[in-house]
Design a protein around this motif. Structure first.
Motif, PDB file in Angstrom:
ATOM      1  N   VAL A  98      45.369  41.347  45.232  1.00  0.00           N
ATOM      2  CA  VAL A  98      45.214  39.783  45.392  1.00  0.00           C
ATOM      3  C   VAL A  98      45.301  39.247  44.159  1.00  0.00           C
ATOM      4  CG1 VAL A  98      43.956  39.824  47.503  1.00  0.00           C
ATOM      5  CG2 VAL A  98      42.707  40.103  45.338  1.00  0.00           C
ATOM      6  N   ILE A  99      45.470  37.951  43.805  1.00  0.00           N
ATOM      7  CA  ILE A  99      45.774  37.119  42.679  1.00  0.00           C
ATOM      8  C   ILE A  99      46.380  38.300  41.734  1.00  0.00           C
ATOM      9  CG2 ILE A  99      43.739  35.814  42.922  1.00  0.00           C
ATOM     10  CD1 ILE A  99      42.115  37.775  40.903  1.00  0.00           C
ATOM     11  N   ASP A 100      46.406  37.909  40.273  1.00  0.00           N
ATOM     12  CA  ASP A 100      47.135  38.357  39.391  1.00  0.00           C
ATOM     13  C   ASP A 100      46.819  39.728  38.948  1.00  0.00           C
ATOM     14  OD1 ASP A 100      45.922  37.662  36.537  1.00  0.00           O
ATOM     15  OD2 ASP A 100      45.367  36.566  37.794  1.00  0.00           O
ATOM     16  N   PRO A 101      47.962  40.696  38.526  1.00  0.00           N
ATOM     17  CA  PRO A 101      47.477  42.036  38.167  1.00  0.00           C
ATOM     18  C   PRO A 101      46.279  42.110  36.703  1.00  0.00           C
ATOM     19  CG  PRO A 101      49.708  41.999  38.198  1.00  0.00           C
ATOM     20  CD  PRO A 101      49.065  40.635  38.249  1.00  0.00           C
ATOM     21  N   ASP A 102      46.424  41.050  35.725  1.00  0.00           N
ATOM     22  CA  ASP A 102      45.667  41.367  34.687  1.00  0.00           C
ATOM     23  C   ASP A 102      44.087  41.029  34.967  1.00  0.00           C
ATOM     24  OD1 ASP A 102      47.860  41.874  33.032  1.00  0.00           O
ATOM     25  OD2 ASP A 102      48.128  39.605  32.340  1.00  0.00           O
ATOM     26  N   THR A 103      43.877  39.927  35.867  1.00  0.00           N
ATOM     27  CA  THR A 103      42.632  39.750  36.252  1.00  0.00           C
ATOM     28  C   THR A 103      42.191  40.987  36.979  1.00  0.00           C
ATOM     29  OG1 THR A 103      42.958  37.656  36.465  1.00  0.00           O
ATOM     30  CG2 THR A 103      41.149  38.120  37.635  1.00  0.00           C
ATOM     31  N   LEU A 104      42.641  41.843  37.716  1.00  0.00           N
ATOM     32  CA  LEU A 104      42.481  43.070  38.460  1.00  0.00           C
ATOM     33  C   LEU A 104      42.114  44.236  37.467  1.00  0.00           C
ATOM     34  CD1 LEU A 104      44.346  42.792  41.685  1.00  0.00           C
ATOM     35  CD2 LEU A 104      42.167  41.849  41.521  1.00  0.00           C
ATOM     36  N   ARG A 105      42.742  43.951  36.400  1.00  0.00           N
ATOM     37  CA  ARG A 105      42.961  45.111  35.555  1.00  0.00           C
ATOM     38  C   ARG A 105      43.749  46.386  36.361  1.00  0.00           C
ATOM     39  NH1 ARG A 105      36.919  45.808  32.738  1.00  0.00           N
ATOM     40  NH2 ARG A 105      36.758  43.779  32.061  1.00  0.00           N
ATOM     41  N   LEU A 106      44.857  46.026  37.064  1.00  0.00           N
ATOM     42  CA  LEU A 106      45.360  46.808  37.758  1.00  0.00           C
ATOM     43  C   LEU A 106      46.037  47.838  36.952  1.00  0.00           C
ATOM     44  CD1 LEU A 106      46.279  47.075  40.814  1.00  0.00           C
ATOM     45  CD2 LEU A 106      48.141  45.787  40.631  1.00  0.00           C
ATOM     46  N   GLY A 107      46.950  47.661  35.927  1.00  0.00           N
ATOM     47  CA  GLY A 107      47.502  48.663  35.263  1.00  0.00           C
ATOM     48  C   GLY A 107      46.734  49.698  34.924  1.00  0.00           C
ATOM     49  N   SER A 108      45.299  49.230  34.411  1.00  0.00           N
ATOM     50  CA  SER A 108      44.348  50.382  33.987  1.00  0.00           C
ATOM     51  C   SER A 108      43.719  51.249  35.102  1.00  0.00           C
ATOM     52  CB  SER A 108      43.242  49.491  33.234  1.00  0.00           C
ATOM     53  OG  SER A 108      43.864  48.942  31.853  1.00  0.00           O
ATOM     54  N   PHE A 109      43.821  50.481  36.161  1.00  0.00           N
ATOM     55  CA  PHE A 109      43.148  50.991  37.426  1.00  0.00           C
ATOM     56  C   PHE A 109      44.204  52.064  37.920  1.00  0.00           C
ATOM     57  CE2 PHE A 109      43.459  51.144  41.950  1.00  0.00           C
ATOM     58  CZ  PHE A 109      42.313  51.644  42.439  1.00  0.00           C
ATOM     59  N   LEU A 110      45.421  51.827  37.869  1.00  0.00           N
ATOM     60  CA  LEU A 110      46.636  52.720  38.345  1.00  0.00           C
ATOM     61  C   LEU A 110      46.728  53.942  37.292  1.00  0.00           C
ATOM     62  CD1 LEU A 110      49.209  50.469  39.831  1.00  0.00           C
ATOM     63  CD2 LEU A 110      47.638  51.823  41.080  1.00  0.00           C
ATOM     64  N   GLY A 111      46.437  53.474  35.999  1.00  0.00           N
ATOM     65  CA  GLY A 111      46.596  54.496  34.826  1.00  0.00           C
ATOM     66  C   GLY A 111      45.442  55.474  35.159  1.00  0.00           C
ATOM     67  N   ALA A 112      44.038  55.134  35.539  1.00  0.00           N
ATOM     68  CA  ALA A 112      42.886  56.203  35.549  1.00  0.00           C
ATOM     69  C   ALA A 112      43.251  56.995  36.828  1.00  0.00           C
ATOM     70  CB  ALA A 112      41.979  55.279  35.675  1.00  0.00           C
ATOM     71  N   HIS A 126      50.452  43.467  48.329  1.00  0.00           N
ATOM     72  CA  HIS A 126      50.017  42.101  48.039  1.00  0.00           C
ATOM     73  C   HIS A 126      49.642  41.187  49.019  1.00  0.00           C
ATOM     74  CE1 HIS A 126      48.921  39.479  44.847  1.00  0.00           C
ATOM     75  NE2 HIS A 126      49.428  38.548  45.493  1.00  0.00           N
ATOM     76  N   GLY A 127      48.664  40.432  49.272  1.00  0.00           N
ATOM     77  CA  GLY A 127      48.354  39.509  49.950  1.00  0.00           C
ATOM     78  C   GLY A 127      46.933  38.617  49.778  1.00  0.00           C
ATOM     79  N   SER A 197      42.387  32.840  52.991  1.00  0.00           N
ATOM     80  CA  SER A 197      42.197  32.977  51.467  1.00  0.00           C
ATOM     81  C   SER A 197      40.912  32.632  51.166  1.00  0.00           C
ATOM     82  CB  SER A 197      43.143  32.093  50.885  1.00  0.00           C
ATOM     83  OG  SER A 197      42.683  30.809  51.213  1.00  0.00           O
ATOM     84  N   SER A 198      40.388  33.291  49.861  1.00  0.00           N
ATOM     85  CA  SER A 198      39.258  33.101  49.534  1.00  0.00           C
ATOM     86  C   SER A 198      38.954  31.426  49.022  1.00  0.00           C
ATOM     87  CB  SER A 198      39.066  33.930  47.965  1.00  0.00           C
ATOM     88  OG  SER A 198      39.978  33.752  47.160  1.00  0.00           O
ATOM     89  N   GLN A 199      39.870  30.852  48.562  1.00  0.00           N
ATOM     90  CA  GLN A 199      39.788  29.385  48.033  1.00  0.00           C
ATOM     91  C   GLN A 199      39.579  28.630  49.139  1.00  0.00           C
ATOM     92  OE1 GLN A 199      42.215  27.872  44.782  1.00  0.00           O
ATOM     93  NE2 GLN A 199      43.235  29.662  44.372  1.00  0.00           N
ATOM     94  N   HIS A 200      40.196  28.859  50.404  1.00  0.00           N
ATOM     95  CA  HIS A 200      40.036  27.966  51.632  1.00  0.00           C
ATOM     96  C   HIS A 200      38.312  28.340  51.858  1.00  0.00           C
ATOM     97  CE1 HIS A 200      40.643  26.350  55.468  1.00  0.00           C
ATOM     98  NE2 HIS A 200      39.691  27.167  55.926  1.00  0.00           N
ATOM     99  N   ARG A 201      37.811  29.495  51.903  1.00  0.00           N
ATOM    100  CA  ARG A 201      36.376  29.701  52.333  1.00  0.00           C
ATOM    101  C   ARG A 201      35.384  28.889  51.191  1.00  0.00           C
ATOM    102  NH1 ARG A 201      38.300  34.792  52.962  1.00  0.00           N
ATOM    103  NH2 ARG A 201      37.337  35.446  51.034  1.00  0.00           N
ATOM    104  N   LEU A 202      35.974  29.158  50.038  1.00  0.00           N
ATOM    105  CA  LEU A 202      35.279  28.453  48.760  1.00  0.00           C
ATOM    106  C   LEU A 202      35.004  26.901  49.152  1.00  0.00           C
ATOM    107  CD1 LEU A 202      33.849  29.411  46.260  1.00  0.00           C
ATOM    108  CD2 LEU A 202      35.898  28.590  45.186  1.00  0.00           C
TER     109      LEU A 202
END
Length: 293
Positions: A98-112, A126-127, A197-202
């Protein structure tokens, strides 16, 4: 006493019948019966009453059943952890984002994930958060990132961080937003997001707590679209703190000073799959990238 004998005991106890337990375990009925008898011999107690209608736990069997469940679970965790340590985990893991890869640290996660488990191949889907939750629960994806409190009874989560959301409006509304209250905001037009979506619930929850509801005039599926719509004077929206402050500094939005809403970000997975090697590999990679304090 062998671990497979405990597994067979649990299957027979749950199914109440040797034949059905044999089908579940992909064994013959004589093999299941032999394992049950071997376990009874090792323990020195009778675990079942053999009746024409099936297998019924004895008093001793009932007392030992919960201990057998814990023992089997611990043994399976031991085996899975050993596989993880040997680096033998292999296969394809599907991860919802969800959201953008940088906020998830997605690259670091996949690297680990690649570093610790080189035989695991990751595929991303993605969704929005509700979509990820539905597909994790349905078994279509193995694990996924989720925004919002995790309250599903069959889903477990690993907390990553808490994001903060602000209410933003068009820059030309700045003077009225500075003095607006909750009721004033509810009366203004809003840019909504998809219902799952999370924002709808928020937005829904923060106004519902005050006995209010908002009027949605447009629906956007991306935060970039929301910035554009807010800037154009369409309506209000919620926006992640970092994005909102950047947009405000660039004169694209103004921030309502009345609230800061917290929203947890987590990795979620099916509770029943906690000890699954692929899910355990994701949890290991997550612990590397998002270590707990």
């Amino acid at each position: 006493m062998e671990i497979y004998q405990i597994r067979t005991f649990l299957a027979v106890a749950r199914m109440g019948h040797l034949t059905r337990a044999a089908d579940q375990l992909h064994l013959t009925q004589p093999a299941v019966s032999k394992q049950v008898k071997a376990l009874e011999h090792a323990l020195g107690v009778l675990l079942f009453d053999r009746q024409p209608t099936g297998m019924v736990l004895t008093r001793e069997g009932q007392a030992l059943f919960p201990l057998a469940e814990r023992t089997f679970s611990d043994a399976m965790e031991l085996l899975n952890q050993a596989r993880l340590l040997r680096g033998e985990v292999s296969g394809e893991v599907i991860i919802g984002t969800v959201i953008d890869p940088d906020t998830l640290r997605l690259g670091s996660f996949l690297g680990a994930l690649l570093e610790y488990f080189p035989k695991v191949q990751a595929r991303l889907r993605h969704g929005i958060s509700g979509w990820v939750m539905e597909r994790v629960n349905g078994g279509e994806i193995d694990a996924g990132f989720y925004l919002g409190p995790v309250v599903h009874p069959d889903i477990s989560s690993l907390h990553m961080r808490t994001l903060q959301y602000l209410v933003v409006g068009p820059p030309q509304w700045s003077s009225q937003l500075q003095v607006a209250g909750w009721a004033d905001l509810a009366a203004m037009p809003w840019i909504g997001t998809a219902v799952h979506s999370s924002q709808h619930r928020l937005v829904r929850d923060m106004f519902a707590e005050r006995g209010l509801a908002v009027r949605t005039v447009f629906e956007a599926d991306q935060e970039a679209s929301m910035v554009s719509l807010v800037r154009s004077g369409v309506g209000l929206a919620t926006m992640r703190n970092d994005l909102a402050l950047t947009a405000q500094a660039q004169g694209e939005v103004c921030v309502w000073p009345g609230t800061v809403q917290d929203c947890p970000l987590s990795l979620i997975y099916k509770t029943a799959r906690t000890d699954d090697p692929l899910v355990a590999a994701c949890r290991k990679a997550m612990a590397v990238v998002w270590p707990t304090d």
